[in-house]
Design a protein around this motif. Structure first.
Motif, short mmCIF file in Angstrom:
data_model
loop_
_atom_site.label_atom_id
_atom_site.label_comp_id
_atom_site.label_asym_id
_atom_site.label_seq_id
_atom_site.Cartn_x
_atom_site.Cartn_y
_atom_site.Cartn_z
N ILE A 17 0.81 -1.22 0.00
CA ILE A 17 0.00 0.00 0.00
C ILE A 17 0.85 1.27 0.00
O ILE A 17 0.47 2.28 -0.57
N LEU A 18 2.04 1.20 0.63
CA LEU A 18 2.90 2.39 0.71
C LEU A 18 3.76 2.56 -0.53
O LEU A 18 4.03 3.67 -0.98
N GLY A 19 4.22 1.45 -1.08
CA GLY A 19 5.16 1.49 -2.19
C GLY A 19 6.47 0.85 -1.78
O GLY A 19 6.67 0.49 -0.61
N THR A 20 7.39 0.74 -2.72
CA THR A 20 8.67 0.10 -2.43
C THR A 20 9.77 0.68 -3.29
O THR A 20 9.51 1.28 -4.34
N SER A 21 11.01 0.53 -2.82
CA SER A 21 12.16 1.02 -3.59
C SER A 21 12.61 -0.08 -4.55
O SER A 21 12.81 -1.23 -4.16
N ILE A 22 12.77 0.30 -5.80
CA ILE A 22 13.16 -0.64 -6.86
C ILE A 22 14.49 -0.20 -7.44
O ILE A 22 14.71 0.99 -7.70
N PHE A 29 11.97 5.07 -5.71
CA PHE A 29 10.77 4.74 -4.95
C PHE A 29 9.55 4.71 -5.86
O PHE A 29 9.24 5.67 -6.55
N LYS A 30 8.88 3.58 -5.89
CA LYS A 30 7.65 3.43 -6.67
C LYS A 30 6.47 3.55 -5.71
O LYS A 30 6.29 2.73 -4.81
N LYS A 31 5.70 4.62 -5.87
CA LYS A 31 4.61 4.90 -4.95
C LYS A 31 3.50 3.85 -5.02
O LYS A 31 3.18 3.35 -6.11
N GLY A 32 2.94 3.54 -3.84
CA GLY A 32 1.84 2.59 -3.76
C GLY A 32 0.49 3.28 -3.91
O GLY A 32 0.40 4.50 -4.06
N PRO A 33 -0.59 2.51 -3.84
CA PRO A 33 -1.94 3.06 -4.06
C PRO A 33 -2.42 4.03 -2.98
O PRO A 33 -3.41 4.72 -3.18
N LEU A 34 -1.70 4.10 -1.84
CA LEU A 34 -2.09 5.04 -0.80
C LEU A 34 -1.86 6.49 -1.25
O LEU A 34 -2.46 7.41 -0.70
N PHE A 35 -1.00 6.67 -2.24
CA PHE A 35 -0.72 8.01 -2.76
C PHE A 35 -1.85 8.42 -3.71
O PHE A 35 -1.79 8.23 -4.92
N SER A 36 -2.89 8.97 -3.14
CA SER A 36 -4.04 9.44 -3.89
C SER A 36 -4.75 10.49 -3.06
O SER A 36 -4.39 10.71 -1.90
N ILE A 59 4.52 10.15 4.32
CA ILE A 59 5.03 8.79 4.51
C ILE A 59 6.55 8.87 4.48
O ILE A 59 7.13 9.56 3.64
N THR A 60 7.20 8.18 5.41
CA THR A 60 8.66 8.14 5.45
C THR A 60 9.12 6.75 5.02
O THR A 60 8.80 5.75 5.66
N ILE A 61 9.86 6.71 3.92
CA ILE A 61 10.40 5.46 3.39
C ILE A 61 11.91 5.61 3.22
O ILE A 61 12.38 6.55 2.57
N ASP A 62 12.67 4.71 3.84
CA ASP A 62 14.14 4.75 3.74
C ASP A 62 14.70 6.13 4.11
O ASP A 62 15.63 6.63 3.47
N GLY A 63 14.10 6.75 5.12
CA GLY A 63 14.59 8.03 5.61
C GLY A 63 14.15 9.23 4.79
O GLY A 63 14.51 10.37 5.13
N THR A 64 13.37 9.02 3.75
CA THR A 64 12.89 10.12 2.91
C THR A 64 11.40 10.34 3.13
O THR A 64 10.63 9.38 3.16
N GLU A 65 11.00 11.60 3.32
CA GLU A 65 9.59 11.93 3.53
C GLU A 65 8.92 12.23 2.19
O GLU A 65 9.44 12.97 1.37
N TYR A 66 7.74 11.64 2.02
CA TYR A 66 6.94 11.88 0.83
C TYR A 66 5.59 12.44 1.28
O TYR A 66 4.87 11.79 2.03
N ASN A 67 5.26 13.65 0.85
CA ASN A 67 4.02 14.29 1.26
C ASN A 67 2.86 13.81 0.41
O ASN A 67 3.00 13.58 -0.80
#
Length: 330
Positions: free
Chosen positions: A94-99, A109-116, A144-152
């Protein structure tokens, strides 16, 4: 005789609420093309949008929880995603993952479906705790914070989550911290006999294969933001602020309750009462606005003592008792 002020209900609003009221009326009209009944359910969902809060929707399967939330989202010209929660769903789903990008030799970072803008989570309590917990930061802080990076999260960001009653098999009870992120917990009941007959009649006469096509977009993201800003200007008297605080404080001192509501609940009542007043064309809140939305805000934030629960007392009944015990400001 001077009859200028004969009707005390007539007043000049200090905020122009006509546009907001018209938008709400059009949304209800669009939903009425498909949804029969559920007026309180729909009104609370609209309040949650104006108050910029998330909603948890509980009811047995088949009472139009998902379709109502989905159609409401369709009345807004914003991005929409629906996520079906299942027992094997992982946070990264739901959050996404780093590819790893072979060309750049870097992770992307590939955003998941929660980014809407509007996210409908179907059967939120079918997923395990770690997936539910993945929503915490996004719902509370709109990031959302993924791998130390914040995504608004792009505004507006609202979560509508449906859940089955916790007594049903295969459900995971939401923890208190998760429940507290929801502005409302809305319980959807069965329709009345007359409403169910109307549902069958409409379904029988319905010639459109995809009934969702009947609903048109009413609001843009810009307009939603504008209306959310408008309700912040709704006037609240000091005695009503004290009234809200007294109601919430009563949940912490009552012997029948193991857990009371937090200050977040007080703020939720304040914002939802403002939205309720604005929807009714008033630029000020009344005690009735507070009483109207207090139960769906507080009932999921309190925990009864085991003794009272065994006696059949429900959180909804407890909140009603508390409200009745507190003097209404005049």
């Amino acid at each position: 005789m001077d009859t200028t002020n004969e009707n005390p209900l007539e007043f000049n609003s200090r905020i122009d609420l006509n546009k907001l009221q018209n938008a709400v009326a059009k949304i209800k009209e669009e939903l009425g093309k498909i949804i029969i009944g559920q007026e309180e359910f729909i009104e609370l969902l609209i309040v949650s949008i104006l108050a910029d809060g998330h909603s948890l929707i509980e009811g047995v399967p088949g009472v139009a929880k998902t379709i109502t939330a989905k159609l409401l989202a369709k009345t807004m010209d914003v991005d929409f995603n629906r996520i079906q929660f299942t027992p094997d769903l992982m946070p990264s789903d739901i959050l996404g993952t780093s590819i790893f990008n072979v060309k750049t030799s870097e992770f992307e970072f590939k955003k998941g479906p929660l980014f809407s803008n509007i996210v409908l989570i179907d059967e939120i309590n079918r997923a395990p705790a770690k997936t539910q917990a993945a929503l915490f930061e996004a719902m509370a802080e709109r990031q959302i914070t993924i791998d130390g990076t914040e995504y608004n999260m792009a505004p507006p960001f609202l979560v509508f989550a449906t859940q089955n009653p916790v007594e049903q098999e295969g459900t995971y009870r939401l923890p208190e911290a998760q429940l507290d992120r929801f502005l409302f917990k809305i319980k959807v009941a069965y329709p009345s006999l007359e409403e169910e007959v109307a549902i069958l009649e409409r379904k029988h006469q319905q010639k459109v294969r995809n009934e969702e096509d009947l609903v048109s977009a009413i609001l843009t993201a810009k307009e939603i933001k504008e209306y959310q800003e408008t309700i912040k200007d709704v006037i609240v008297e000091d005695n009503l602020l004290r009234y809200i605080a007294a109601i919430v404080n009563a949940t912490r001192t009552n012997a029948n309750l193991y857990l009371g509501a937090s200050p977040r609940a007080s703020i939720a009542i304040l914002e939802a009462a403002k939205a309720t007043a604005a929807m009714n064309g008033r630029d000020f809140i009344t005690p009735e606005d507070i009483k109207k939305i207090a139960n769906p805000i507080l009932a999921h934030r309190i925990i009864l003592t085991p003794e009272r629960e065994m006696e059949g007392l429900t959180p909804e009944k407890m909140i009603n008792q508390l409200i009745e015990s507190i003097e209404i400001p005049r």
